[in-house]
Scaffold this active site. Structure first.
Site, PDB file in Angstrom:
ATOM      1  N   LYS A   1      -9.919  45.016 -17.769  1.00 58.57           N
ATOM      2  CA  LYS A   1     -10.790  44.768 -18.194  1.00 58.57           C
ATOM      3  C   LYS A   1     -12.037  45.840 -17.560  1.00 58.57           C
ATOM      4  O   LYS A   1     -11.196  45.950 -16.196  1.00 58.57           O
ATOM      5  CB  LYS A   1     -11.558  42.920 -17.776  1.00 58.57           C
ATOM      6  CG  LYS A   1     -11.193  43.051 -16.781  1.00 58.57           C
ATOM      7  CD  LYS A   1     -12.243  41.444 -17.104  1.00 58.57           C
ATOM      8  CE  LYS A   1     -11.863  40.965 -15.711  1.00 58.57           C
ATOM      9  NZ  LYS A   1     -12.275  39.324 -15.823  1.00 58.57           N
TER      10      LYS A   1
ATOM     11  N   ASP B   1      -6.944  44.040  -8.619  1.00 56.36           N
ATOM     12  CA  ASP B   1      -6.941  42.499  -9.332  1.00 56.36           C
ATOM     13  C   ASP B   1      -5.170  42.070 -10.181  1.00 56.36           C
ATOM     14  O   ASP B   1      -5.896  42.299 -10.868  1.00 56.36           O
ATOM     15  CB  ASP B   1      -7.819  42.009  -9.377  1.00 56.36           C
ATOM     16  CG  ASP B   1      -9.260  41.370  -9.216  1.00 56.36           C
ATOM     17  OD1 ASP B   1      -8.950  41.920  -7.428  1.00 56.36           O
ATOM     18  OD2 ASP B   1     -10.341  40.778  -9.607  1.00 56.36           O
TER      19      ASP B   1
ATOM     20  N   LYS C   1     -11.992  41.247   0.394  1.00 55.84           N
ATOM     21  CA  LYS C   1     -12.616  39.760  -0.396  1.00 55.84           C
ATOM     22  C   LYS C   1     -12.034  38.990   0.262  1.00 55.84           C
ATOM     23  O   LYS C   1     -11.118  38.303   0.404  1.00 55.84           O
ATOM     24  CB  LYS C   1     -11.348  40.145  -1.441  1.00 55.84           C
ATOM     25  CG  LYS C   1     -11.495  39.749  -2.706  1.00 55.84           C
ATOM     26  CD  LYS C   1     -10.639  39.845  -4.083  1.00 55.84           C
ATOM     27  CE  LYS C   1     -10.851  39.860  -5.005  1.00 55.84           C
ATOM     28  NZ  LYS C   1     -10.811  40.238  -6.028  1.00 55.84           N
TER      29      LYS C   1
ATOM     30  N   ASN D   1     -12.820  45.359 -13.533  1.00 55.37           N
ATOM     31  CA  ASN D   1     -10.788  45.442 -12.852  1.00 55.37           C
ATOM     32  C   ASN D   1     -10.849  46.751 -12.146  1.00 55.37           C
ATOM     33  O   ASN D   1      -9.524  47.097 -12.140  1.00 55.37           O
ATOM     34  CB  ASN D   1      -9.963  44.651 -13.079  1.00 55.37           C
ATOM     35  CG  ASN D   1     -10.130  43.113 -12.467  1.00 55.37           C
ATOM     36  OD1 ASN D   1     -10.912  42.758 -11.573  1.00 55.37           O
ATOM     37  ND2 ASN D   1      -9.631  42.465 -13.118  1.00 55.37           N
TER      38      ASN D   1
ATOM     39  N   ASP E   1      -4.729  41.009 -16.035  1.00 56.72           N
ATOM     40  CA  ASP E   1      -6.166  40.383 -16.465  1.00 56.72           C
ATOM     41  C   ASP E   1      -7.280  41.957 -16.585  1.00 56.72           C
ATOM     42  O   ASP E   1      -8.015  41.912 -15.904  1.00 56.72           O
ATOM     43  CB  ASP E   1      -6.653  39.747 -15.227  1.00 56.72           C
ATOM     44  CG  ASP E   1      -8.489  39.180 -15.083  1.00 56.72           C
ATOM     45  OD1 ASP E   1      -8.852  38.817 -16.534  1.00 56.72           O
ATOM     46  OD2 ASP E   1      -8.868  39.419 -14.172  1.00 56.72           O
TER      47      ASP E   1
ATOM     48  N   VAL F   1     -16.654  40.396  -2.759  1.00 60.48           N
ATOM     49  CA  VAL F   1     -16.379  41.117  -1.506  1.00 60.48           C
ATOM     50  C   VAL F   1     -17.580  42.049  -0.760  1.00 60.48           C
ATOM     51  O   VAL F   1     -18.675  42.102  -1.221  1.00 60.48           O
ATOM     52  CB  VAL F   1     -15.852  42.443  -2.576  1.00 60.48           C
ATOM     53  CG1 VAL F   1     -15.381  43.834  -1.962  1.00 60.48           C
ATOM     54  CG2 VAL F   1     -14.747  41.954  -3.654  1.00 60.48           C
TER      55      VAL F   1
END
Length: 485
Positions: free
Chosen positions: A200, A216, A102, A203, A198, A87
């Site tokens: 976490k 994401d 990205k 992110n 996903d 990124v």
């Protein structure tokens, strides 16, 4: 043969790749009064004037001719890197507006990387559908041959994982604001039929203003190999989904992992045991062995701890069903905790009763008692402790209810007062049936019925007590049965 780089040669490279113009350079030459300038002062001048970043300068020195532009976006420097992509901070060449770009790593952009390119493109296309203050916006997705990049909002701040590494445990209200932001973003996506899959700390971006934004969304609802247990990005989700028998796009899995983040912000400790071992990450026991938040961080306000507990319920039916539900509770709890800063007694009054579970929900206590006066006494005794009390006079009615729904009650108390041996038989029947043997049960033997105790089939969660006894002793027996489950 190595070419010695001079100021003029470096300038020509910059012009050749369009990162500088002759007009830009004229100001530099004017500063020195000549083009015959030493290499080092020339480099320093380019950076000092803001004409080049160190990233651009390094690429020019190394002889690269690409990586300076992606479409209409001029790359300034790198801000992050992952397994699949890097990124960069970038500016739009015409407007000067800041963006994040990205870029899929080159090894996945070449032949043989079709699956990664497809996943990358899907990530961008899904994210582009989501326009919300708590989701990092996507403006452009380019996936053509070896050129694969996504243009996103540039958020001045840092990801939550790095922020946490510096800060450690958060103030309860700060942690709750971040959790509420996450749930607001997740709920917006949920209402559009999109889950994250996903979620976490890395992110979640925390802006310089303190707002949390999710990025994401690319693995949402993925089917096939990219979303199974072999994918390192989703292995924790795969473990939870396998342990709870839910679909891959179940929003309650996002809620669970949001709860894990909230738990860690409040306690300074991870909810799930940290391991790189694939088999352990997929193991059901890993999700069952989360320590209660208040055992790890006793100072967390109870209203917040209850939210964490409910978010981390292993049984999806007992978890929050939508992000919106959790968001509503977070807002109410945050208000209570904020008000209690000036009046701590407001929280002290909310101390969990013994009849409530860790989430603050009333436990369902079924009492089998045929004497109406005793029914009233038991109701009063246990309702004061937070139980939801249900009463029947007939053991057969009890079994009808259980066979309709084995989870209808959290604990059962059978009184032999007027039932005598019938209460013992019901107690043993519960213990001998695979469907009911694990339900915590207390057999209360009335005076004159003590001899029946020797026939009772007991375990750590199936307990016999005898009259006479105090109300506190009966309450303790119920708690002991619950603890022995």
């Amino acid at each position: 043969m190595t070419t010695t780089l001079t100021a003029e040669k470096l300038a020509q490279r910059a012009v050749d790749v369009n990162v500088l113009t002759e007009q830009d350079l004229n100001g530099v030459w004017a500063e020195f009064g000549t083009r015959a300038v030493d290499y080092e002062p020339f480099k320093q001048s380019l950076v000092r004037r803001g004409l080049l970043t160190n990233y651009q300068l390094d690429r020019l020195i190394e002889g690269y001719r690409n990586g300076f532009f992606y479409g209409d976006y001029k790359i300034l420097y790198g801000v992050g890197a992952g397994t699949f992509a890097r990124v960069f901070r970038a500016t739009h060449v015409r407007t000067g507006e800041l963006f994040a770009v990205k870029v899929l790593r080159s090894r996945y952009s070449r032949a043989g990387g079709d699956d990664k390119r497809d996943l990358f493109r899907r990530e961008g296309e899904l994210g582009a559908q989501l326009k919300h203050p708590n989701i990092v916006g996507i403006h452009e997705v380019v996936s053509s041959g070896a050129t694969n990049y996504i243009v996103m909002d540039f958020v001045e701040g840092q990801n939550l994982r790095d922020f946490y590494k510096v800060r450690g445990k958060f103030d309860p209200l700060d942690a709750t604001r971040i959790a509420a932001d996450m749930m607001a973003g997740l709920n917006y996506a949920f209402l559009k039929g999109i889950t994250h899959r996903d979620l976490k700390m890395s992110n979640v971006i925390v802006s310089s203003e303190g707002d949390a934004k999710i990025l994401d969304f690319g693995l949402a609802g993925m089917e096939g190999a990219e979303a199974d247990e072999a994918n390192p990005r989703t292995i924790d989700y795969a473990g939870l989904e396998r342990a709870t028998n839910v679909r891959k796009d179940d929003t309650r899995s996002d809620i669970f992992f949001a709860g894990c983040i909230y738990y860690q912000l409040l306690s300074g400790k991870p909810a799930l045991a940290e391991t790189r071992e694939r088999s352990q990450r997929l193991s059901k026991s890993r999700f069952m062995e989360i320590k209660p938040l208040l055992d790890v961080a006793p100072g967390v306000p109870l209203p917040l701890a209850r939210i964490v507990t409910k978010a981390l319920e292993l049984d999806p039916a007992r978890r929050y069903q939508t992000p919106g539900e959790m968001l509503a509770d977070l807002k109410v709890a945050a208000k209570r905790v904020a008000e209690a800063k000036d009046n701590p007694a407001l929280l002290e009054e909310q101390v969990k009763l013994e009849g409530q579970d860790d989430a603050g929900e009333a436990r369902k206590l079924m009492i089998v008692e045929s004497d109406h006066k005793m029914q009233d006494l038991f109701r009063e005794l246990f309702k004061k402790q937070g139980y939801r009390v249900l009463v029947t006079t007939d053991p057969e009615r009890l079994f009808q209810r259980i066979y309709d729904d084995v989870k209808a009650f959290d604990v059962i108390m059978l009184s032999s007062g007027q039932l005598g041996r019938e209460a013992l038989d019901a107690f043993n029947k519960l213990g001998g049936d695979m469907r009911t043997k694990l339900i915590p049960t207390v057999l209360l033997l009335g005076e004159g019925h003590g001899v029946l105790a020797g026939e009772a089939q007991t375990t750590s969660s199936r307990i016999v007590v005898k009259m006479p006894l105090k109300g506190s002793e009966l309450r303790a027996a119920i708690l002991k049965a619950l603890a022995g489950k």
